[in-house]
Design a protein around this motif. Structure first.
Motif, PDB file in Angstrom:
ATOM      1  N   HIS A   1       5.274  11.217   6.205  1.00 23.01           N
ATOM      2  CA  HIS A   1       5.451  10.106   4.968  1.00 23.01           C
ATOM      3  C   HIS A   1       6.654   9.015   5.254  1.00 23.01           C
ATOM      4  O   HIS A   1       6.327   7.651   5.104  1.00 23.01           O
ATOM      5  CB  HIS A   1       5.436  10.961   3.974  1.00 23.01           C
ATOM      6  N   ILE A   2       7.073   9.378   5.655  1.00 20.45           N
ATOM      7  CA  ILE A   2       8.730   8.662   6.398  1.00 20.45           C
ATOM      8  C   ILE A   2       8.346   7.481   7.199  1.00 20.45           C
ATOM      9  O   ILE A   2       8.087   6.651   7.549  1.00 20.45           O
ATOM     10  CB  ILE A   2       9.978   9.166   7.078  1.00 20.45           C
TER      11      ILE A   2
ATOM     12  N   PHE B   1       7.995   3.605   7.668  1.00 13.12           N
ATOM     13  CA  PHE B   1       8.309   2.748   8.221  1.00 13.12           C
ATOM     14  C   PHE B   1       7.561   1.553   8.440  1.00 13.12           C
ATOM     15  O   PHE B   1       8.241   0.449   8.969  1.00 13.12           O
ATOM     16  CB  PHE B   1       8.614   3.765   9.293  1.00 13.12           C
ATOM     17  N   GLU B   2       6.300   2.380   8.552  1.00 10.03           N
ATOM     18  CA  GLU B   2       5.138   1.231   9.172  1.00 10.03           C
ATOM     19  C   GLU B   2       5.284   0.598   8.076  1.00 10.03           C
ATOM     20  O   GLU B   2       4.812  -0.885   8.656  1.00 10.03           O
ATOM     21  CB  GLU B   2       3.579   2.063   9.655  1.00 10.03           C
TER      22      GLU B   2
ATOM     23  N   GLY C   1       0.741  -1.096  -0.141  1.00  8.41           N
ATOM     24  CA  GLY C   1       0.027  -0.024  -0.404  1.00  8.41           C
ATOM     25  C   GLY C   1       0.939   1.347  -0.401  1.00  8.41           C
ATOM     26  O   GLY C   1       0.147   2.510   0.681  1.00  8.41           O
ATOM     27  N   ILE C   2       1.816   1.577  -0.635  1.00  9.50           N
ATOM     28  CA  ILE C   2       2.772   2.328  -0.997  1.00  9.50           C
ATOM     29  C   ILE C   2       2.150   3.340  -1.782  1.00  9.50           C
ATOM     30  O   ILE C   2       2.352   2.617  -3.166  1.00  9.50           O
ATOM     31  CB  ILE C   2       4.390   1.856  -0.885  1.00  9.50           C
TER      32      ILE C   2
ATOM     33  N   ALA D   1      15.292   0.639   6.057  1.00 11.03           N
ATOM     34  CA  ALA D   1      14.320   0.667   5.104  1.00 11.03           C
ATOM     35  C   ALA D   1      14.885   1.144   3.807  1.00 11.03           C
ATOM     36  O   ALA D   1      14.113   0.310   2.893  1.00 11.03           O
ATOM     37  CB  ALA D   1      13.054   1.984   5.750  1.00 11.03           C
ATOM     38  N   ILE D   2      15.989   1.904   3.417  1.00  6.50           N
ATOM     39  CA  ILE D   2      16.902   0.995   2.292  1.00  6.50           C
ATOM     40  C   ILE D   2      17.020  -0.064   2.079  1.00  6.50           C
ATOM     41  O   ILE D   2      16.874  -0.651   0.974  1.00  6.50           O
ATOM     42  CB  ILE D   2      17.805   2.167   2.442  1.00  6.50           C
ATOM     43  N   GLU D   3      17.195  -0.837   2.868  1.00  6.07           N
ATOM     44  CA  GLU D   3      17.968  -1.875   3.147  1.00  6.07           C
ATOM     45  C   GLU D   3      16.243  -2.370   2.443  1.00  6.07           C
ATOM     46  O   GLU D   3      16.351  -4.029   1.434  1.00  6.07           O
ATOM     47  CB  GLU D   3      18.284  -2.782   4.332  1.00  6.07           C
TER      48      GLU D   3
END
Lengths: 144, 144
Positions: A117-118, A122-123, A82-83, A133-135
């Motif tokens: 947003h971040i 994260f959620e 759901g991004i 998050a990047i990983e």
DNA sequence: ATGCCAATCACCCGGAAGGGTGAGTGAGGC
DNA sequence: GCCTCACTCACCCTTCCGGGTGATTGGCAT
């Protein structure tokens, strides 16, 4: 597994036929002039080299195609998590090492908005730190 | 550019010689029984297929080797930047997404020490944020 | 019209991260 | 013996990050 383009196949067949034609031409010459003593060896060597070259070319084609894949974004994962599009923009900016303030400037919004947003990202990614998050995003192939 | 192992070369030569031997054996048979009308074509086809197969194998080897490379650490870069072994440990822990406190625990030192190491790493890598440090370290091939 | 949701922004707070400085210790080189 | 340097740790201070809450707006669907 490995797919070879229609064009590639055409070239392979063309080259193969060319070699075959050359082989038979040589054979014909052999019968014509009765040069059995030498030409047989030359003939073998020519065919061997020709087909070996063809084989090498095919082999390289076969593998080169498979690893030249230029990052396929996993839209399924993005959807299932759901991004939103805006979050994707933030995520890629985040992954490029920008601070919240920098991302805010480059997207022309308030730093507070970026923070929101971040936090949502994260959620959705189930992480609590930007590095993770990047990983995870890279692991899920949702960013390059 | 592309390096082929000694073992691989041996196999190639071996296979090539085998094929050549087979080719000459066939030639010999041809002379023995005067089966010119059919065997010539069979002979050509066999050689063609044999060497084409050899070629394909070589081709695959050639590319498979080059991209199957399993991360070569750039020790030259590490040395030229003057990054110490301890800093390397911290760097890889950092890259795995751990916080300063977590790194401190896993390396059994004070968080302050980790902060110092990281500050030194930032200086040596010429960055000011952990995400960028990870980015640069990966770019320089000093971490996986 | 009502409801839902992405997108926007604000404020607060605690903790993490980053910058700077100083300093002790132990191993190895000159 | 002296110097250098990696490694260790401490303290201060500022900024950034992350968590939580609440609120507004505009679009889209029922």
């Amino acid at each position: 597994m490995i797919t070879v383009g229609r064009q590639t196949l055409k070239i392979i067949l063309g080259y193969g036929l060319l070699l075959a034609a050359a082989a038979f031409a040589l054979e014909w010459l052999q019968y014509q002039y009765f040069l059995k003593s030498y030409s047989a060896e030359i003939y073998i060597v020519l065919i061997a080299f020709g087909f070996a070259a063809l084989g090498i070319w095919i082999g390289i084609r076969l593998t080169a195609k498979s690893d030249g894949a230029a990052f396929l974004r996993n839209d399924a994962a993005i959807a299932s998590l759901g991004i939103s599009p805006r979050e994707m923009e933030v995520l890629s900016a985040l992954a490029s090492g920008q601070s919240n303030k920098e991302i805010a400037r480059s997207l022309s919004v308030s730093p507070n908005t970026i923070k929101t947003h971040i936090a949502n990202l994260f959620e959705k990614l189930d992480v609590d730190r930007r590095v993770r998050a990047i990983e995870k995003a890279k692991f899920l192939r949702i960013i390059a």
